[in-house]
Design a protein around this motif. Structure first.
Motif, PDB file in Angstrom:
ATOM      1  N   ARG A  69     113.152   2.831  67.178  1.00 32.95           N
ATOM      2  CA  ARG A  69     113.146   1.373  66.974  1.00 32.95           C
ATOM      3  C   ARG A  69     114.357   0.792  67.692  1.00 32.95           C
ATOM      4  O   ARG A  69     115.270   1.529  68.081  1.00 32.95           O
ATOM      5  CB  ARG A  69     113.139   1.030  65.489  1.00 32.95           C
ATOM      6  N   PRO A  70     114.387  -0.510  67.878  1.00 33.68           N
ATOM      7  CA  PRO A  70     115.514  -1.105  68.607  1.00 33.68           C
ATOM      8  C   PRO A  70     116.855  -0.786  67.944  1.00 33.68           C
ATOM      9  O   PRO A  70     116.939  -0.693  66.709  1.00 33.68           O
ATOM     10  CB  PRO A  70     115.222  -2.610  68.542  1.00 33.68           C
ATOM     11  N   SER A  71     117.888  -0.636  68.757  1.00 30.89           N
ATOM     12  CA  SER A  71     119.212  -0.284  68.229  1.00 30.89           C
ATOM     13  C   SER A  71     119.743  -1.343  67.273  1.00 30.89           C
ATOM     14  O   SER A  71     120.534  -1.028  66.391  1.00 30.89           O
ATOM     15  CB  SER A  71     120.199  -0.062  69.381  1.00 30.89           C
ATOM     16  N   SER A  72     119.282  -2.574  67.413  1.00 31.04           N
ATOM     17  CA  SER A  72     119.725  -3.637  66.500  1.00 31.04           C
ATOM     18  C   SER A  72     119.142  -3.458  65.098  1.00 31.04           C
ATOM     19  O   SER A  72     119.634  -4.049  64.140  1.00 31.04           O
ATOM     20  CB  SER A  72     119.335  -5.005  67.058  1.00 31.04           C
ATOM     21  N   GLU A  73     118.113  -2.627  64.975  1.00 34.18           N
ATOM     22  CA  GLU A  73     117.466  -2.398  63.680  1.00 34.18           C
ATOM     23  C   GLU A  73     117.875  -1.081  63.016  1.00 34.18           C
ATOM     24  O   GLU A  73     117.316  -0.701  61.985  1.00 34.18           O
ATOM     25  CB  GLU A  73     115.943  -2.433  63.844  1.00 34.18           C
ATOM     26  N   VAL A  74     118.835  -0.388  63.617  1.00 32.55           N
ATOM     27  CA  VAL A  74     119.318   0.874  63.052  1.00 32.55           C
ATOM     28  C   VAL A  74     120.758   0.656  62.592  1.00 32.55           C
ATOM     29  O   VAL A  74     121.641   0.393  63.403  1.00 32.55           O
ATOM     30  CB  VAL A  74     119.280   2.015  64.092  1.00 32.55           C
ATOM     31  N   SER A  75     120.986   0.750  61.294  1.00 33.62           N
ATOM     32  CA  SER A  75     122.349   0.560  60.775  1.00 33.62           C
ATOM     33  C   SER A  75     123.053   1.910  60.634  1.00 33.62           C
ATOM     34  O   SER A  75     122.413   2.964  60.619  1.00 33.62           O
ATOM     35  CB  SER A  75     122.315  -0.152  59.419  1.00 33.62           C
ATOM     36  N   VAL A  76     124.365   1.831  60.507  1.00 31.34           N
ATOM     37  CA  VAL A  76     125.147   3.051  60.305  1.00 31.34           C
ATOM     38  C   VAL A  76     124.716   3.716  59.003  1.00 31.34           C
ATOM     39  O   VAL A  76     124.612   4.942  58.931  1.00 31.34           O
ATOM     40  CB  VAL A  76     126.661   2.729  60.301  1.00 31.34           C
ATOM     41  N   VAL A  77     124.410   2.926  57.987  1.00 34.07           N
ATOM     42  CA  VAL A  77     123.960   3.491  56.707  1.00 34.07           C
ATOM     43  C   VAL A  77     122.642   4.236  56.895  1.00 34.07           C
ATOM     44  O   VAL A  77     122.452   5.312  56.320  1.00 34.07           O
ATOM     45  CB  VAL A  77     123.846   2.389  55.624  1.00 34.07           C
ATOM     46  N   ASP A  78     121.735   3.694  57.721  1.00 33.85           N
ATOM     47  CA  ASP A  78     120.468   4.387  57.989  1.00 33.85           C
ATOM     48  C   ASP A  78     120.734   5.788  58.543  1.00 33.85           C
ATOM     49  O   ASP A  78     120.100   6.765  58.138  1.00 33.85           O
ATOM     50  CB  ASP A  78     119.629   3.619  59.019  1.00 33.85           C
ATOM     51  N   ILE A  79     121.661   5.863  59.472  1.00 30.51           N
ATOM     52  CA  ILE A  79     121.993   7.154  60.109  1.00 30.51           C
ATOM     53  C   ILE A  79     122.592   8.102  59.086  1.00 30.51           C
ATOM     54  O   ILE A  79     122.204   9.269  58.996  1.00 30.51           O
ATOM     55  CB  ILE A  79     122.956   6.942  61.298  1.00 30.51           C
ATOM     56  N   MET A  80     123.531   7.586  58.284  1.00 27.03           N
ATOM     57  CA  MET A  80     124.211   8.428  57.288  1.00 27.03           C
ATOM     58  C   MET A  80     123.223   8.955  56.243  1.00 27.03           C
ATOM     59  O   MET A  80     123.262  10.129  55.897  1.00 27.03           O
ATOM     60  CB  MET A  80     125.318   7.626  56.593  1.00 27.03           C
ATOM     61  N   VAL A  81     122.346   8.102  55.777  1.00 28.94           N
ATOM     62  CA  VAL A  81     121.362   8.516  54.770  1.00 28.94           C
ATOM     63  C   VAL A  81     120.407   9.546  55.370  1.00 28.94           C
ATOM     64  O   VAL A  81     120.064  10.534  54.715  1.00 28.94           O
ATOM     65  CB  VAL A  81     120.592   7.287  54.227  1.00 28.94           C
ATOM     66  N   ALA A  82     120.001   9.342  56.619  1.00 28.45           N
ATOM     67  CA  ALA A  82     119.060  10.259  57.261  1.00 28.45           C
ATOM     68  C   ALA A  82     119.609  11.676  57.361  1.00 28.45           C
ATOM     69  O   ALA A  82     118.864  12.640  57.213  1.00 28.45           O
ATOM     70  CB  ALA A  82     118.688   9.744  58.651  1.00 28.45           C
TER      71      ALA A  82
END
Length: 190
Positions: A69-82
């Motif tokens: 998805r677009p980089s504007s729709e990926v938060s740091v929290v999304d990455i950390m949780v993943a």
């Protein structure tokens, strides 16, 4: 606080990916080389990121990873949780059973302090998108070039240096004569 290298590496690798994805799928080997992160560790992290639909993989020659998805729709929290990175400063994992002894089954005296810190970390990191981090790197003047691109540029520059004198000498010796069997020359002769 338990913000480990797993979360740091995942965010770093995702910034690297987002910086380069316009050139096509980005290989984990390339990220590993540029960021000095173990390839096997990146494979584990990207497997988790793929399961959370943050990245997509392309197999085969020229394959690698791109953002799902677009980089504007990926938060740091999304990455950390993943990647299973806990954003938790409490000893109890937020459960409130800080004391394990039988006398006091409740929270420790600082439970609310660390729990509030958890909320502030999530509050701070949630609005930070991958695009924000990419723009920050671009603002710092990060130059994006892969080793293979650098090699191609160097090789083509060397070839140009070698062939330039030969081409100049060739042009001086004799001008190009028109080809007799050229379609255009045949039309002129008619």
């Amino acid at each position: 606080m338990r913000l480990t290298t797993k979360g740091r590496f995942a965010v770093t690798a995702m910034i690297d990916l987002a910086l380069r994805e316009a050139q096509g799928p980005v290989t984990l080997a390339g990220i590993s080389q540029r960021q000095k992160i173990s390839l096997s560790y990146l494979e584990q992290l990207f497997g988790k990121l793929r399961r959370f639909n943050i990245v997509e993989s392309t197999r085969g020659p020229g394959g690698g990873y791109t953002l799902a998805r677009p980089s504007s729709e990926v938060s740091v929290v999304d990455i950390m949780v993943a990647v299973d990175e806990p954003l938790d400063a409490t000893q109890c994992g937020g459960k409130g059973n800080c004391h394990s002894d039988e006398e006091s089954h409740g929270r420790c005296m600082t439970h609310d302090l660390w729990s509030n810190l958890n909320s502030k970390m999530v509050e701070y990191l949630s609005p930070v998108s991958l695009r924000d981090l990419v723009q920050q790197q671009e603002g710092r003047g990060v130059v994006i070039q892969d080793m293979c691109q650098k090699k191609i540029k160097v090789e083509s520059a060397k070839k140009a240096e070698k062939t330039a004198p030969a081409l100049a000498a060739k042009k001086e010796i004799a001008p190009k004569a028109p080809l007799i069997n050229s379609v255009f020359n045949l039309a002129r002769q008619s």
